[in-house]
Design an enzyme around this catalytic site. Structure first.
Site, PDB file in Angstrom:
ATOM      1  N   ASN A   9       2.855 -57.310  17.975  1.00 36.02           N
ATOM      2  CA  ASN A   9       3.924 -56.135  17.392  1.00 36.02           C
ATOM      3  C   ASN A   9       3.979 -55.641  16.070  1.00 36.02           C
ATOM      4  OD1 ASN A   9       6.107 -54.264  17.273  1.00 36.02           O
ATOM      5  ND2 ASN A   9       7.950 -55.934  18.015  1.00 36.02           N
ATOM      6  N   TRP A  10       3.330 -54.525  15.974  1.00 33.55           N
ATOM      7  CA  TRP A  10       3.024 -53.873  14.926  1.00 33.55           C
ATOM      8  C   TRP A  10       4.734 -53.058  13.898  1.00 33.55           C
ATOM      9  CZ3 TRP A  10      -2.495 -51.286  14.587  1.00 33.55           C
ATOM     10  CH2 TRP A  10      -3.787 -52.813  14.679  1.00 33.55           C
ATOM     11  N   LYS A  11       5.359 -53.377  14.816  1.00 32.52           N
ATOM     12  CA  LYS A  11       6.437 -52.091  14.938  1.00 32.52           C
ATOM     13  C   LYS A  11       5.910 -51.215  13.937  1.00 32.52           C
ATOM     14  CE  LYS A  11       9.073 -56.747  14.330  1.00 32.52           C
ATOM     15  NZ  LYS A  11       9.616 -57.332  13.298  1.00 32.52           N
ATOM     16  N   HIS A  94      13.770 -54.706  22.770  1.00 22.82           N
ATOM     17  CA  HIS A  94      13.572 -55.708  21.162  1.00 22.82           C
ATOM     18  C   HIS A  94      14.818 -56.278  20.913  1.00 22.82           C
ATOM     19  CE1 HIS A  94      11.928 -56.916  17.305  1.00 22.82           C
ATOM     20  NE2 HIS A  94      10.944 -57.544  17.805  1.00 22.82           N
ATOM     21  N   GLU A  96      15.434 -55.107  17.988  1.00 16.95           N
ATOM     22  CA  GLU A  96      15.718 -54.352  16.566  1.00 16.95           C
ATOM     23  C   GLU A  96      15.951 -52.716  17.719  1.00 16.95           C
ATOM     24  OE1 GLU A  96      11.695 -54.963  15.349  1.00 16.95           O
ATOM     25  OE2 GLU A  96      12.401 -56.197  13.885  1.00 16.95           O
ATOM     26  N   GLU A 166      13.328 -63.843  22.288  1.00 15.76           N
ATOM     27  CA  GLU A 166      13.050 -63.998  20.457  1.00 15.76           C
ATOM     28  C   GLU A 166      14.239 -63.712  19.824  1.00 15.76           C
ATOM     29  OE1 GLU A 166      10.122 -61.221  19.429  1.00 15.76           O
ATOM     30  OE2 GLU A 166      11.292 -59.918  19.705  1.00 15.76           O
ATOM     31  N   GLY A 172      12.069 -61.991  11.618  1.00 17.06           N
ATOM     32  CA  GLY A 172      11.363 -61.557   9.922  1.00 17.06           C
ATOM     33  C   GLY A 172      12.155 -62.248   9.480  1.00 17.06           C
ATOM     34  N   SER A 211       8.728 -65.123  14.131  1.00 14.59           N
ATOM     35  CA  SER A 211       8.494 -66.175  13.168  1.00 14.59           C
ATOM     36  C   SER A 211       7.554 -66.685  12.890  1.00 14.59           C
ATOM     37  CB  SER A 211       9.449 -66.567  12.116  1.00 14.59           C
ATOM     38  OG  SER A 211      10.310 -65.207  11.610  1.00 14.59           O
ATOM     39  N   GLY A 232       5.433 -60.965  15.300  1.00 15.20           N
ATOM     40  CA  GLY A 232       5.460 -59.830  14.301  1.00 15.20           C
ATOM     41  C   GLY A 232       5.140 -59.585  13.215  1.00 15.20           C
ATOM     42  N   GLY A 233       4.961 -60.037  12.198  1.00 13.66           N
ATOM     43  CA  GLY A 233       4.937 -59.690  11.011  1.00 13.66           C
ATOM     44  C   GLY A 233       3.651 -60.191  10.964  1.00 13.66           C
TER      45      GLY A 233
HETATM   46  C1  PEP Z   1       9.088 -59.809  16.570  1.00 16.76           C
HETATM   47  O1  PEP Z   1       9.077 -59.034  15.627  1.00 16.76           O
HETATM   48  O2  PEP Z   1       8.959 -59.303  17.764  1.00 16.76           O
HETATM   49  C2  PEP Z   1       8.433 -60.187  15.844  1.00 16.76           C
HETATM   50  C3  PEP Z   1       8.690 -61.784  17.223  1.00 16.76           C
HETATM   51  O3  PEP Z   1       8.783 -60.858  14.408  1.00 16.76           O
HETATM   52  P1  PEP Z   1       8.302 -62.010  13.376  1.00 16.76           P
HETATM   53  O4  PEP Z   1       7.124 -62.489  14.154  1.00 16.76           O
HETATM   54  O5  PEP Z   1       8.016 -61.003  12.584  1.00 16.76           O
HETATM   55  O6  PEP Z   1       9.589 -62.709  13.337  1.00 16.76           O
END
Ligand code: PEP
Length: 249
Positions: A9-11, A94, A96, A166, A172, A211, A232-233
C-alpha cells in the site's frame, strides 16, 4: 492450501514517474514469482502507469479506496465502474480512511458489496486502536467491523474477499504485533468468518498489517492463520519489499 498474498500500500507517496519506476523495478525482480500473490496499490493517478509497468508479469494491481456508487455528484471520488478492468483489488476500510476521513461501517459495507459486483476483489481492513486494545476491546471491535463490513456477502462471494487485520497502533509506528498476537487475532478473524461462511472461511486469506518489514516478516508469515501481509512503508523500497515476498515463500 491458501496462496500467500503480499500487497504493498503505497498510500499518498510517489509521483507518477516514481510509481512507474518502482513498479518497473519490482516487475523485474518479481517476474518469476508465482507461489506468492503480490499486489501493488499505488495512488489513483498512477494506476494506469503501474498497470503498464507490470505488463504480463504475475504482479497484481490494486486501488487504495473507492466510492460505492457507480457515478454521480461526488466530487473528488473514484467509482468502482472506473476501476473495473483496471485493478484486481481494492483496499476498503483502511484505518486511515476510517479515522482520518470518517468512514463508517455501513459505507465500508456498501463499498465491499459494490467492489464484488464489479469483479474487483476487496481487501477489507479491520483492527483496533491503541485505546481499544488497552481497554480489552480488540475482539469486540473486530467482531463489529467484520459483522458490518461483510453484511449481505454470500459464501460464494466470500472467496473473493481478503481480510487484513491491521492493529492501528502498529501502522507506521515500527511496533508490529508479535507473531503470536498476529496469529491469535487472525485465528479469531477466521473463526468469525467460519460462523458466517462455513468451510469457505478456510479458503479465505487473512493478512496481517502493521510495521511489517524484511526483518519481522518471516516470523509473522509463518503463523498458520496469517496468509500474507499488507505492507505500507516497507513496500516503497523495492529490495525490502522483495525480501518480504521471499519470506512468504
Ligand atoms: C498500512 O498502511 O496498511 C500499513 C500496514 O502500514 P505500515 O506497514 O507502514 O505500518
Amino acid at each position: 492450501m491458501r496462496k500467500p498474498i503480499i500487497v504493498g500500500n503505497w498510500k499518498m507517496h510517489t509521483t507518477i514517474a516514481e510509481a512507474r519506476a518502482l513498479a518497473a523495478e519490482l516487475a523485474v525482480l518479481l517476474r518469476n514469482v508465482y507461489e506468492v500473490e503480490v499486489g501493488l496499490c499505488p495512488p489513483f493517478v498512477s494506476l494506469s502507469a503501474v498497470r503498464s509497468a507490470i505488463g504480463d508479469t504475475p504482479l497484481k494491481l490494486g486501488a487504495q479506496n473507492m466510492h460505492d456508487q457507480d457515478q454521480g455528484a461526488f466530487t473528488g471520488e473514484v467509482s468502482p465502474r472506473m476501476l473495473a478492468g483496471l485493478v484486481d483489488y481494492v483496499i476498503i476500510g483502511h484505518s486511515e480512511r476510517r479515522l482520518l476521513f470518517g468512514e463508517r461501517d455501513d459505507f465500508i459495507n456498501r463499498k465491499v458489496r459494490s467492489a464484488l459486483r464489479h469483479g474487483i476483489r476487496p481487501i477489507l481492513c479491520v483492527g483496533e486502536t491503541l485505546e481499544q486494545n488497552e481497554r480489552g476491546e480488540t475482539e469486540a471491535v473486530l467482531l463489529r467491523q467484520l459483522e458490518h463490513g461483510l453484511e449481505g456477502i454470500s459464501a460464494e462471494e466470500a472467496h473473493q474477499v481478503t481480510i487484513a487485520y491491521e492493529p492501528v497502533w502498529a501502522i507506521g509506528t515500527g511496533r508490529a504485533a508479535t507473531p503470536q498476537d498476529a496469529q491469535a487475532r487472525c485465528a479469531f478473524v477466521r473463526q468469525r468468518l467460519r460462523a458466517q461462511f462455513g468451510a469457505v472461511a478456510d479458503a479465505m486469506r487473512i493478512q496481517y498489517g502493521g510495521s511489517v518489514n524484511a526483518t519481522n516478516a518471516g516470523d509473522i508469515l509463518k503463523q498458520p492463520d496469517v496468509d500474507g501481509a499488507l505492507v505500507g512503508g516497507a513496500s516503497l523500497k523495492a529490495a525490502e519489499f522483495v525480501r518480504i515476498v521471499q519470506a512468504a515463500m
